[in-house]
Write a protein that holds these residues in place. Sequence first.
Motif, mmCIF file in Angstrom:
data_model
loop_
_atom_site.group_PDB
_atom_site.id
_atom_site.type_symbol
_atom_site.label_atom_id
_atom_site.label_comp_id
_atom_site.label_asym_id
_atom_site.label_seq_id
_atom_site.Cartn_x
_atom_site.Cartn_y
_atom_site.Cartn_z
ATOM 1 N N ILE A 57 0.859 -1.318 -0.130
ATOM 2 C CA ILE A 57 -0.035 0.113 -0.205
ATOM 3 C C ILE A 57 0.927 1.161 -0.011
ATOM 4 O O ILE A 57 0.501 2.167 -0.903
ATOM 5 N N TRP A 58 1.854 1.339 0.834
ATOM 6 C CA TRP A 58 2.814 2.545 0.894
ATOM 7 C C TRP A 58 3.397 2.876 -0.691
ATOM 8 O O TRP A 58 3.227 4.127 -0.839
ATOM 9 N N LEU A 60 1.867 2.713 -3.290
ATOM 10 C CA LEU A 60 0.824 3.007 -3.916
ATOM 11 C C LEU A 60 0.475 4.631 -3.523
ATOM 12 O O LEU A 60 0.391 5.469 -4.107
ATOM 13 N N ILE A 61 0.633 4.819 -2.080
ATOM 14 C CA ILE A 61 0.448 6.297 -1.582
ATOM 15 C C ILE A 61 1.554 7.280 -1.967
ATOM 16 O O ILE A 61 1.015 8.308 -2.569
ATOM 17 N N THR A 64 1.135 8.517 -5.705
ATOM 18 C CA THR A 64 0.173 9.383 -6.036
ATOM 19 C C THR A 64 0.881 10.904 -5.968
ATOM 20 O O THR A 64 0.106 11.940 -6.229
ATOM 21 N N THR A 121 -9.099 7.026 -5.531
ATOM 22 C CA THR A 121 -7.987 6.255 -5.320
ATOM 23 C C THR A 121 -7.678 6.243 -3.828
ATOM 24 O O THR A 121 -7.280 5.437 -3.332
ATOM 25 N N GLY A 122 -7.781 7.433 -3.177
ATOM 26 C CA GLY A 122 -7.420 7.367 -1.889
ATOM 27 C C GLY A 122 -8.260 6.842 -1.078
ATOM 28 O O GLY A 122 -8.147 6.062 -0.040
ATOM 29 N N LEU A 125 -7.564 3.190 -1.257
ATOM 30 C CA LEU A 125 -6.303 2.747 -0.771
ATOM 31 C C LEU A 125 -6.675 2.668 0.940
ATOM 32 O O LEU A 125 -6.373 2.107 1.615
ATOM 33 N N THR A 126 -7.607 3.621 1.194
ATOM 34 C CA THR A 126 -7.784 3.581 2.787
ATOM 35 C C THR A 126 -8.847 2.421 3.199
ATOM 36 O O THR A 126 -8.540 1.940 4.411
ATOM 37 N N ALA A 128 -8.863 -0.310 1.912
ATOM 38 C CA ALA A 128 -7.949 -1.582 1.896
ATOM 39 C C ALA A 128 -6.947 -1.458 3.200
ATOM 40 O O ALA A 128 -6.748 -2.708 3.920
ATOM 41 N N THR A 129 -6.369 -0.364 3.480
ATOM 42 C CA THR A 129 -5.665 -0.361 4.477
ATOM 43 C C THR A 129 -6.218 -0.540 5.956
ATOM 44 O O THR A 129 -5.784 -1.219 6.670
ATOM 45 N N LEU A 200 -3.493 8.969 4.079
ATOM 46 C CA LEU A 200 -4.445 8.397 3.335
ATOM 47 C C LEU A 200 -5.429 9.428 3.528
ATOM 48 O O LEU A 200 -6.448 9.565 2.428
#
Length: 226
Positions: A57-58, A60-61, A64, A121-122, A125-126, A128-129, A200
């Motif tokens: 995940i990181w 991907l963060i 962005t 996208t944010g 990701l949030t 999923a995290t 996130l």
Amino acid sequence: MVRKIAFGVLWLVFTFYAFVLAPSDQPDTIEVIKNLSIGQWQGINPLVIALFNLMGIWPLIYSTLIFIDGRGQKIPAWLFATASFGVGAFALLPYLALREPNPQFPCTKNTLIKLLDSRVTGVILTVATAILVTYGLRQGDWSNFMQQWQTNRFIHVMSLDFCLLCLLFPALLGDDMARRGWQKSQLFWLFALIPLFGPLLYLCLRPSLPEPSVDVISSQQQRVAS
């Protein structure tokens, strides 16, 4: 220059620690990494599973921000961002050491930038995290994790890499906020000081990138070329 030297020194120290001072490798490390990668998680501590996936995940963060930030850099930002999926902060620290301040976005948005710039996208990701963190905290065995952290180089370095990625995010946050005309110091510290979920939250709330004027594009391209 001090900022560049600091990131360079941090990269050298982290690399030296990871390969020289960290606990030794375990015989089954490659097998564990393979099983984590293909989803064969039987017998693996859920905390390790969650941490391993959060290390996906990181990048991907960071992507962005880096793919946008890199449009005004002389170095190929995409190379560092892509490498971070495999080696985390080991790839991001050299980028932070080599990049120049870039509070403007000099180009029009292509499909990739629009995807990375999207609040959707944010949100993805949030979610999923949150699932991974909840799974790890509720199902994980902390005593087993601490034992592995003390004796297993892979777990040890991955944990430190995670912490380092939490600490490095503010290095790109200021310029990204400036590109969007979002210059509020209180919000900067909110996003910077909350580990993982602060970045996130920023991705979920940040305004979209404005389309640059022709003059901005021309002046930024001249600066990069010089």
